[in-house]
Scaffold this motif. Structure first.
Motif, PDB file in Angstrom:
ATOM      1  N   PRO A   1       0.848  -1.187   0.000  1.00 13.03           N
ATOM      2  CA  PRO A   1       0.000   0.000   0.000  1.00 13.03           C
ATOM      3  C   PRO A   1       0.888   1.243   0.000  1.00 13.03           C
ATOM      4  CG  PRO A   1       0.090  -0.910   2.207  1.00 13.03           C
ATOM      5  CD  PRO A   1       0.875  -1.835   1.316  1.00 13.03           C
ATOM      6  N   TYR A   2       0.463   2.242  -0.691  1.00 13.80           N
ATOM      7  CA  TYR A   2       1.270   3.459  -0.803  1.00 13.80           C
ATOM      8  C   TYR A   2       0.574   4.621  -0.108  1.00 13.80           C
ATOM      9  CZ  TYR A   2      -1.990   4.056  -4.677  1.00 13.80           C
ATOM     10  OH  TYR A   2      -3.128   4.118  -5.440  1.00 13.80           O
ATOM     11  N   ASN A   3       1.395   5.578   0.257  1.00 11.34           N
ATOM     12  CA  ASN A   3       0.917   6.820   0.826  1.00 11.34           C
ATOM     13  C   ASN A   3       0.515   7.723  -0.339  1.00 11.34           C
ATOM     14  OD1 ASN A   3       1.700   9.775   1.371  1.00 11.34           O
ATOM     15  ND2 ASN A   3       1.479   8.915   3.437  1.00 11.34           N
ATOM     16  N   GLU A   4      -0.670   8.283  -0.284  1.00  9.80           N
ATOM     17  CA  GLU A   4      -1.177   9.101  -1.387  1.00  9.80           C
ATOM     18  C   GLU A   4      -0.236  10.264  -1.720  1.00  9.80           C
ATOM     19  OE1 GLU A   4      -5.017  11.911  -2.504  1.00  9.80           O
ATOM     20  OE2 GLU A   4      -5.217  10.443  -0.907  1.00  9.80           O
ATOM     21  N   ASN A   5       0.279  10.939  -0.707  1.00 10.19           N
ATOM     22  CA  ASN A   5       1.182  12.069  -0.951  1.00 10.19           C
ATOM     23  C   ASN A   5       2.469  11.622  -1.629  1.00 10.19           C
ATOM     24  OD1 ASN A   5      -0.551  14.017   0.131  1.00 10.19           O
ATOM     25  ND2 ASN A   5       0.209  13.658   2.199  1.00 10.19           N
ATOM     26  N   GLU A   6       3.003  10.482  -1.208  1.00  7.91           N
ATOM     27  CA  GLU A   6       4.215   9.943  -1.815  1.00  7.91           C
ATOM     28  C   GLU A   6       3.943   9.544  -3.267  1.00  7.91           C
ATOM     29  OE1 GLU A   6       8.265   8.673  -1.881  1.00  7.91           O
ATOM     30  OE2 GLU A   6       7.128  10.070  -0.651  1.00  7.91           O
ATOM     31  N   PHE A   7       2.803   8.918  -3.499  1.00  7.45           N
ATOM     32  CA  PHE A   7       2.397   8.535  -4.853  1.00  7.45           C
ATOM     33  C   PHE A   7       2.354   9.765  -5.761  1.00  7.45           C
ATOM     34  CE2 PHE A   7      -0.831   7.962  -8.086  1.00  7.45           C
ATOM     35  CZ  PHE A   7      -0.564   6.712  -8.597  1.00  7.45           C
ATOM     36  N   LEU A   8       1.663  10.799  -5.308  1.00  8.40           N
ATOM     37  CA  LEU A   8       1.531  12.024  -6.104  1.00  8.40           C
ATOM     38  C   LEU A   8       2.885  12.708  -6.314  1.00  8.40           C
ATOM     39  CD1 LEU A   8      -1.773  13.435  -4.608  1.00  8.40           C
ATOM     40  CD2 LEU A   8      -1.448  12.355  -6.856  1.00  8.40           C
ATOM     41  N   ARG A   9       3.748  12.671  -5.312  1.00  6.58           N
ATOM     42  CA  ARG A   9       5.083  13.265  -5.442  1.00  6.58           C
ATOM     43  C   ARG A   9       5.873  12.568  -6.547  1.00  6.58           C
ATOM     44  NH1 ARG A   9      10.033  12.162  -4.384  1.00  6.58           N
ATOM     45  NH2 ARG A   9       9.580  10.239  -3.279  1.00  6.58           N
ATOM     46  N   ILE A  10       5.832  11.255  -6.576  1.00  8.18           N
ATOM     47  CA  ILE A  10       6.566  10.491  -7.584  1.00  8.18           C
ATOM     48  C   ILE A  10       6.014  10.789  -8.978  1.00  8.18           C
ATOM     49  CG2 ILE A  10       7.020   8.154  -8.442  1.00  8.18           C
ATOM     50  CD1 ILE A  10       7.176   7.309  -5.431  1.00  8.18           C
ATOM     51  N   VAL A  11       4.690  10.774  -9.120  1.00  6.18           N
ATOM     52  CA  VAL A  11       4.083  11.060 -10.424  1.00  6.18           C
ATOM     53  C   VAL A  11       4.451  12.469 -10.877  1.00  6.18           C
ATOM     54  CG1 VAL A  11       1.888  11.392 -11.638  1.00  6.18           C
ATOM     55  CG2 VAL A  11       2.230   9.378 -10.182  1.00  6.18           C
ATOM     56  N   ARG A  12       4.356  13.455  -9.982  1.00  2.00           N
ATOM     57  CA  ARG A  12       4.718  14.835 -10.333  1.00  2.00           C
ATOM     58  C   ARG A  12       6.178  14.934 -10.748  1.00  2.00           C
ATOM     59  NH1 ARG A  12       1.975  16.504  -5.375  1.00  2.00           N
ATOM     60  NH2 ARG A  12      -0.165  16.897  -5.959  1.00  2.00           N
ATOM     61  N   ASN A  13       7.058  14.253 -10.021  1.00  2.00           N
ATOM     62  CA  ASN A  13       8.485  14.294 -10.367  1.00  2.00           C
ATOM     63  C   ASN A  13       8.738  13.750 -11.765  1.00  2.00           C
ATOM     64  OD1 ASN A  13       9.207  15.445  -7.939  1.00  2.00           O
ATOM     65  ND2 ASN A  13       9.888  13.534  -7.013  1.00  2.00           N
ATOM     66  N   VAL A  14       8.089  12.662 -12.106  1.00  2.00           N
ATOM     67  CA  VAL A  14       8.263  12.081 -13.441  1.00  2.00           C
ATOM     68  C   VAL A  14       7.740  13.049 -14.500  1.00  2.00           C
ATOM     69  CG1 VAL A  14       7.551  10.214 -14.988  1.00  2.00           C
ATOM     70  CG2 VAL A  14       8.283   9.691 -12.651  1.00  2.00           C
ATOM     71  N   LEU A  15       6.552  13.598 -14.285  1.00  2.04           N
ATOM     72  CA  LEU A  15       5.976  14.526 -15.263  1.00  2.04           C
ATOM     73  C   LEU A  15       6.816  15.801 -15.376  1.00  2.04           C
ATOM     74  CD1 LEU A  15       2.179  14.061 -14.506  1.00  2.04           C
ATOM     75  CD2 LEU A  15       3.473  13.174 -16.465  1.00  2.04           C
ATOM     76  N   ASN A  16       7.312  16.313 -14.254  1.00  2.00           N
ATOM     77  CA  ASN A  16       8.178  17.495 -14.295  1.00  2.00           C
ATOM     78  C   ASN A  16       9.480  17.204 -15.023  1.00  2.00           C
ATOM     79  OD1 ASN A  16       6.380  19.180 -12.974  1.00  2.00           O
ATOM     80  ND2 ASN A  16       7.210  18.732 -10.953  1.00  2.00           N
ATOM     81  N   SER A  17       9.997  16.018 -14.842  1.00  2.96           N
ATOM     82  CA  SER A  17      11.217  15.610 -15.544  1.00  2.96           C
ATOM     83  C   SER A  17      10.985  15.601 -17.057  1.00  2.96           C
ATOM     84  CB  SER A  17      11.652  14.230 -15.055  1.00  2.96           C
ATOM     85  OG  SER A  17      12.770  13.787 -15.761  1.00  2.96           O
ATOM     86  N   LEU A  18       9.820  15.136 -17.470  1.00  7.39           N
ATOM     87  CA  LEU A  18       9.480  15.142 -18.894  1.00  7.39           C
ATOM     88  C   LEU A  18       9.463  16.570 -19.441  1.00  7.39           C
ATOM     89  CD1 LEU A  18       6.539  12.589 -19.044  1.00  7.39           C
ATOM     90  CD2 LEU A  18       8.815  12.296 -19.989  1.00  7.39           C
ATOM     91  N   LYS A  19       8.859  17.477 -18.690  1.00 10.02           N
ATOM     92  CA  LYS A  19       8.787  18.889 -19.120  1.00 10.02           C
ATOM     93  C   LYS A  19      10.187  19.478 -19.256  1.00 10.02           C
ATOM     94  CE  LYS A  19       4.328  19.885 -16.986  1.00 10.02           C
ATOM     95  NZ  LYS A  19       3.666  20.626 -15.906  1.00 10.02           N
ATOM     96  N   LYS A  20      11.054  19.204 -18.289  1.00 11.09           N
ATOM     97  CA  LYS A  20      12.429  19.723 -18.330  1.00 11.09           C
ATOM     98  C   LYS A  20      13.178  19.178 -19.526  1.00 11.09           C
ATOM     99  CE  LYS A  20      12.889  20.410 -13.376  1.00 11.09           C
ATOM    100  NZ  LYS A  20      13.501  19.934 -12.140  1.00 11.09           N
ATOM    101  N   ASN A  21      13.018  17.887 -19.792  1.00 10.61           N
ATOM    102  CA  ASN A  21      13.702  17.275 -20.924  1.00 10.61           C
ATOM    103  C   ASN A  21      13.231  17.860 -22.248  1.00 10.61           C
ATOM    104  OD1 ASN A  21      15.266  15.614 -19.308  1.00 10.61           O
ATOM    105  ND2 ASN A  21      13.886  13.882 -19.464  1.00 10.61           N
ATOM    106  N   LYS A  22      11.951  18.156 -22.366  1.00  7.50           N
ATOM    107  CA  LYS A  22      11.426  18.763 -23.606  1.00  7.50           C
ATOM    108  C   LYS A  22      11.995  20.151 -23.794  1.00  7.50           C
ATOM    109  CE  LYS A  22       7.260  16.263 -24.554  1.00  7.50           C
ATOM    110  NZ  LYS A  22       5.848  16.324 -24.879  1.00  7.50           N
ATOM    111  N   ARG A  23      12.143  20.908 -22.713  1.00  4.46           N
ATOM    112  CA  ARG A  23      12.691  22.265 -22.809  1.00  4.46           C
ATOM    113  C   ARG A  23      14.151  22.234 -23.258  1.00  4.46           C
ATOM    114  NH1 ARG A  23      11.234  24.032 -17.194  1.00  4.46           N
ATOM    115  NH2 ARG A  23       9.148  23.221 -17.188  1.00  4.46           N
ATOM    116  N   MET A  24      14.863  21.178 -22.873  1.00  2.00           N
ATOM    117  CA  MET A  24      16.283  21.079 -23.199  1.00  2.00           C
ATOM    118  C   MET A  24      16.491  20.740 -24.678  1.00  2.00           C
ATOM    119  SD  MET A  24      17.601  19.127 -19.808  1.00  2.00           S
ATOM    120  CE  MET A  24      19.331  19.538 -19.790  1.00  2.00           C
ATOM    121  N   LEU A  25      15.479  20.175 -25.325  1.00  4.41           N
ATOM    122  CA  LEU A  25      15.636  19.771 -26.729  1.00  4.41           C
ATOM    123  C   LEU A  25      15.541  20.911 -27.668  1.00  4.41           C
ATOM    124  CD1 LEU A  25      13.578  16.468 -26.732  1.00  4.41           C
ATOM    125  CD2 LEU A  25      16.042  16.718 -26.693  1.00  4.41           C
TER     126      LEU A  25
END
Length: 91
Positions: A67-91
């Motif tokens: 079982p996961y903690n909702e806040n931890e789950f959302l933090r991980i998802v946000r980090n992945v999505l933010n990483s995608l945004k950063k990578n697109k900006r770098m291209l």
């Protein structure tokens, strides 16, 4: 089916799914050019560390144990999505 939805940014998979398990789907998605660029997060109760390491090496970007903690789950998802945004900006 996913090709109909070009705005999909992230795939969340459980290892234990009916019909096709998450690992099988993951490997099939890596062969499908239309979705092989979409990052995958595994969400599962499977705690086999060897399996976790194997999947990360194969390209899973994060692993969330149930079982996961909702806040931890959302933090991980946000980090992945933010990483995608950063990578697109770098291209």
């Amino acid at each position: 089916m996913l090709g109909k939805y070009p705005t999909i940014k992230l795939i969340l998979l459980d290892i234990e799914m009916p019909i096709m398990d998450g690992i099988e789907f993951f490997f099939k998605s890596k062969d499908a050019k239309i979705i092989n660029h979409i990052p995958v997060i595994m969400v599962t109760a499977v705690t086999n560390k060897k399996k976790v390491v194997e999947m990360i090496k194969k390209g899973v970007v994060a692993y969330i144990l149930k079982p996961y903690n909702e806040n931890e789950f959302l933090r991980i998802v946000r980090n992945v999505l933010n990483s995608l945004k950063k990578n697109k900006r770098m291209l």
